[in-house]
Design an enzyme around this catalytic site. Structure first.
Site, PDB file in Angstrom:
ATOM      1  N   LYS A 102      11.986  -7.974   1.473  1.00  0.00           N
ATOM      2  CA  LYS A 102      10.987  -8.619   0.615  1.00  0.00           C
ATOM      3  C   LYS A 102       9.813  -7.655   0.460  1.00  0.00           C
ATOM      4  O   LYS A 102       8.930  -7.589   1.314  1.00  0.00           O
ATOM      5  CB  LYS A 102      10.487  -9.935   1.205  1.00  0.00           C
ATOM      6  CG  LYS A 102       9.607 -10.732   0.224  1.00  0.00           C
ATOM      7  CD  LYS A 102       8.805 -11.817   0.911  1.00  0.00           C
ATOM      8  CE  LYS A 102       7.454 -11.319   1.368  1.00  0.00           C
ATOM      9  NZ  LYS A 102       6.550 -10.869   0.268  1.00  0.00           N
ATOM     10  N   ASN A 141       0.807  -1.227   0.000  1.00  0.00           N
ATOM     11  CA  ASN A 141       0.000   0.000   0.000  1.00  0.00           C
ATOM     12  C   ASN A 141       0.839   1.276   0.000  1.00  0.00           C
ATOM     13  O   ASN A 141       0.400   2.293  -0.537  1.00  0.00           O
ATOM     14  CB  ASN A 141      -0.970  -0.006   1.179  1.00  0.00           C
ATOM     15  CG  ASN A 141      -0.263  -0.008   2.520  1.00  0.00           C
ATOM     16  OD1 ASN A 141       0.706  -0.747   2.715  1.00  0.00           O
ATOM     17  ND2 ASN A 141      -0.726   0.803   3.447  1.00  0.00           N
ATOM     18  N   CYS A 176      -2.625   2.486   6.550  1.00  0.00           N
ATOM     19  CA  CYS A 176      -2.766   1.941   7.900  1.00  0.00           C
ATOM     20  C   CYS A 176      -3.320   2.963   8.881  1.00  0.00           C
ATOM     21  O   CYS A 176      -3.984   2.603   9.858  1.00  0.00           O
ATOM     22  CB  CYS A 176      -1.421   1.410   8.383  1.00  0.00           C
ATOM     23  SG  CYS A 176      -0.065   2.597   8.261  1.00  0.00           S
ATOM     24  N   GLY A 234       2.036  -5.175   7.993  1.00  0.00           N
ATOM     25  CA  GLY A 234       0.997  -5.979   7.366  1.00  0.00           C
ATOM     26  C   GLY A 234      -0.161  -6.204   8.308  1.00  0.00           C
ATOM     27  O   GLY A 234      -0.399  -5.421   9.238  1.00  0.00           O
ATOM     28  N   GLU A 254       4.229  -3.208  12.454  1.00  0.00           N
ATOM     29  CA  GLU A 254       3.127  -2.262  12.323  1.00  0.00           C
ATOM     30  C   GLU A 254       1.983  -2.993  11.654  1.00  0.00           C
ATOM     31  O   GLU A 254       2.101  -3.467  10.521  1.00  0.00           O
ATOM     32  CB  GLU A 254       3.497  -1.022  11.511  1.00  0.00           C
ATOM     33  CG  GLU A 254       2.370   0.007  11.608  1.00  0.00           C
ATOM     34  CD  GLU A 254       2.515   1.164  10.666  1.00  0.00           C
ATOM     35  OE1 GLU A 254       1.848   1.145   9.609  1.00  0.00           O
ATOM     36  OE2 GLU A 254       3.307   2.072  10.975  1.00  0.00           O
ATOM     37  N   LEU A 255       0.842  -3.049  12.375  1.00  0.00           N
ATOM     38  CA  LEU A 255      -0.238  -3.930  11.967  1.00  0.00           C
ATOM     39  C   LEU A 255      -1.508  -3.133  11.674  1.00  0.00           C
ATOM     40  O   LEU A 255      -1.445  -2.001  11.231  1.00  0.00           O
ATOM     41  CB  LEU A 255      -0.447  -5.000  13.052  1.00  0.00           C
ATOM     42  CG  LEU A 255       0.847  -5.745  13.456  1.00  0.00           C
ATOM     43  CD1 LEU A 255       0.587  -6.696  14.602  1.00  0.00           C
ATOM     44  CD2 LEU A 255       1.464  -6.459  12.269  1.00  0.00           C
TER      45      LEU A 255
END
Length: 535
Positions: free
Chosen positions: A199, A176, A306, A250, A272-273
């Site tokens: 990645k 994003n 987020c 994610g 960071e979720l």
């Protein structure tokens, strides 16, 4: 009805990336893909542009062995990069800052083509990347410097606090915000003297590879930052097992599984979720300003951010006026798939997001919610477009009430008591970002301090904290662990080491000195030390 724009036709030469008019040629994308770590016999995947559904790149998919080889290579090169002075590493970042801005247009094109953002939202990524490079390009050497501390015995004990790089950092980046989040995680890791194996998500790999190219042009040794492309199911174990520190952005479920896997190795990590971010409009707020701010807070990057706002609590005294102004501004947003500044909102990025958004809105309707505006897909604009959507009457029977949508959907609620609004804003498993609006900034700050969120913006949705690189950014509760940006965003990539050199007098009684006499003398000394400045 939300307005639309058609894609302007620019001369981009033959075969533009993703078939998007004005995009760089496909050959440019192919050249960027060659920067990724690769090997013989790999499978490949073909990615597509959200605007058109046409191919953007064919990407080699690393397997476990290739990923581990990339880490071994990074580990071999890490000592020489760590031996580079912090000031020289700063100079690399400052040159990167200049290059990102100088090549801004190409970076904007790639971000738009891969993610489907409006151009203004894509520029947020360019600006954030430049800000991060500039901040750590000016401050990392100071933050990493060895520090003296008062020793156990004044003049006789020389104590220092040293920051050492962890080694090889594994970074798993989402689709994003492919430039900004890459910069926020990779650049401070490099500034601290680590090497990095990243990645990025396949969907936006070209954007990360573009920044990798800019970094090499700025003077970063190519082996200091390696990019591996592949599925998490194929190379995730290698990243967890070979990294000295893992940085992940994610979903919350994936982050929790990753944390469990890392725990067995006792290595560090930051996550960071997800979020279900609230905005509170206080009584007496400037309604027009709050409505304009809500449009940006909810619909930037089509809500795929987020820190986007998904819940708005508006005092009943201004609720009707706010809702009318908010809906009017939302309906005026232009949807568009062109590489220019005419569109106010772009596309969703993939079919999963379109499906999730559609299901949340359909479920809300079925459970009695009202769609004030929006509420439908727009395949006439592009395959993944969905109108910015405002809901009212959302109850806890609706999935959208508590679950993160990660799309252009927001629920508006009324309230009469500020304490109730704060309680409802905090009544969530998440705690990433929040927003408070009021003409009385002192009151707004008091409310902000009562919200359980890692960042809180007053009279702004998210950009004030997101763009202030000198303060940390991260989540509470199920929104994550650790912080990016600021000193914490750099020092997380270091190990603390304390070194103390003792001169002269030992810290145990010498030969012939009675222990009782020693402890009495030391007790008197401790009383004296408490009165010395700097202790």
């Amino acid at each position: 009805m939300t307005r639309t724009t058609t894609a302007a036709r620019h001369d981009s030469g033959p075969d533009p990336i993703g078939g998007v008019a004005g995009a760089p040629p496909a050959s440019r994308g192919t050249g960027l893909v060659e920067r990724a770590v690769t090997g013989p016999g790999l499978e490949s995947v073909t990615m597509s542009a959200p605007f058109t559904g046409l191919p953007t790149a064919v990407l080699p998919q690393a397997d476990d062995a290739l990923a581990r080889a990339a880490f071994a290579h990074a580990r071999t090169g890490q000592p020489s990069w760590a031996a580079t002075s912090p000031s020289e590493r700063e100079r690399v970042l400052l040159r990167l800052h200049d290059l990102v801005l100088a090549h801004r247009d190409e970076g904007l094109d790639l971000v738009q083509v891969e993610s489907g953002k409006a151009r203004l939202d894509a520029f947020d990524e360019i600006s954030a990347t430049a800000l991060v490079a500039a901040y750590y390009g000016r401050h990392s050497a100071r933050l990493l410097a060895t520090r003296r501390a008062p020793g156990a015995l004044p003049l006789l004990t020389r104590a220092t606090h040293v920051r050492r790089p962890r080694g090889v950092v594994g970074v798993i980046s989402p689709w994003n915000y492919p430039l900004a989040l890459t910069a926020m995680d990779v650049l401070p890791a490099l500034a601290a003297g680590n090497t990095v194996v990243q990645k990025p998500d396949n969907q936006t790999a070209l954007s990360a590879l573009w920044l990798h190219e800019m970094a090499e042009r700025a003077g970063l040794p190519r082996d200091a930052w390696q990019i591996v492309l592949g599925r998490g199911s194929a190379i995730g174990d290698a990243i967890v097992e070979e990294s000295d520190y893992v940085c992940f952005t994610g979903s919350t479920p994936t982050g929790k599984r990753l944390a469990s896997a890392i725990a067995g190795r006792l290595t560090g990590y930051s996550l960071e979720l997800g979020g279900k971010n609230p905005m509170i409009v206080l009584p007496g707020a400037d309604v027009k300003a709050a409505a304009a701010g809500a449009v940006s807070a909810c619909f930037s990057s089509a809500g795929q951010l987020c820190v986007s706002v998904e819940r708005i609590y508006v005092h009943d005294s201004v609720r009707e006026r706010f809702l009318a102004a908010f809906a009017e501004r939302t309906r005026a947003l232009r949807l568009g798939a062109a590489l220019d500044h005419r569109a106010g909102m772009g596309s969703l990025t993939n079919e999963d997001q379109l499906r999730a958004v559609s299901e949340h809105v359909a479920d809300a309707r079925a459970n009695g919610a009202t769609v004030v505006t929006g509420g439908r897909a727009r395949p006439d604009v592009g395959p993944l477009f969905y109108e910015p959507t405002i809901l009212t009457g959302v109850t806890d029977r609706c999935a959208v009430f508590a679950d993160e949508t990660f799309g252009p959907v927001v629920s508006v609620y009324g309230y009469t008591d500020v304490a109730d609004a704060v309680s409802r804003a905090n009544d969530t498993a998440f705690g990433l970002n929040a927003s408070v609006w009021s003409r009385d900034t002192r009151l707004a700050r008091e409310v902000a301090l009562r919200l359980n969120a890692g960042t809180v913006n007053v009279n702004e949705g998210y950009a004030a904290t997101f763009g202030t690189v000198g303060v940390p950014m991260g989540g509470m509760k199920d929104s994550g662990v650790g912080r990016r940006n600021g000193a914490e965003g750099l020092l997380r990539y270091t190990e603390s080491q304390s070194v103390a050199v003792q001169h002269g007098l030992r810290l145990r009684p010498g030969r012939g000195v009675p222990p009782a006499l020693w402890t009495a003398a030391l007790t008197a000394g401790l009383r004296l030390l408490r009165r010395l400045p700097g202790r």
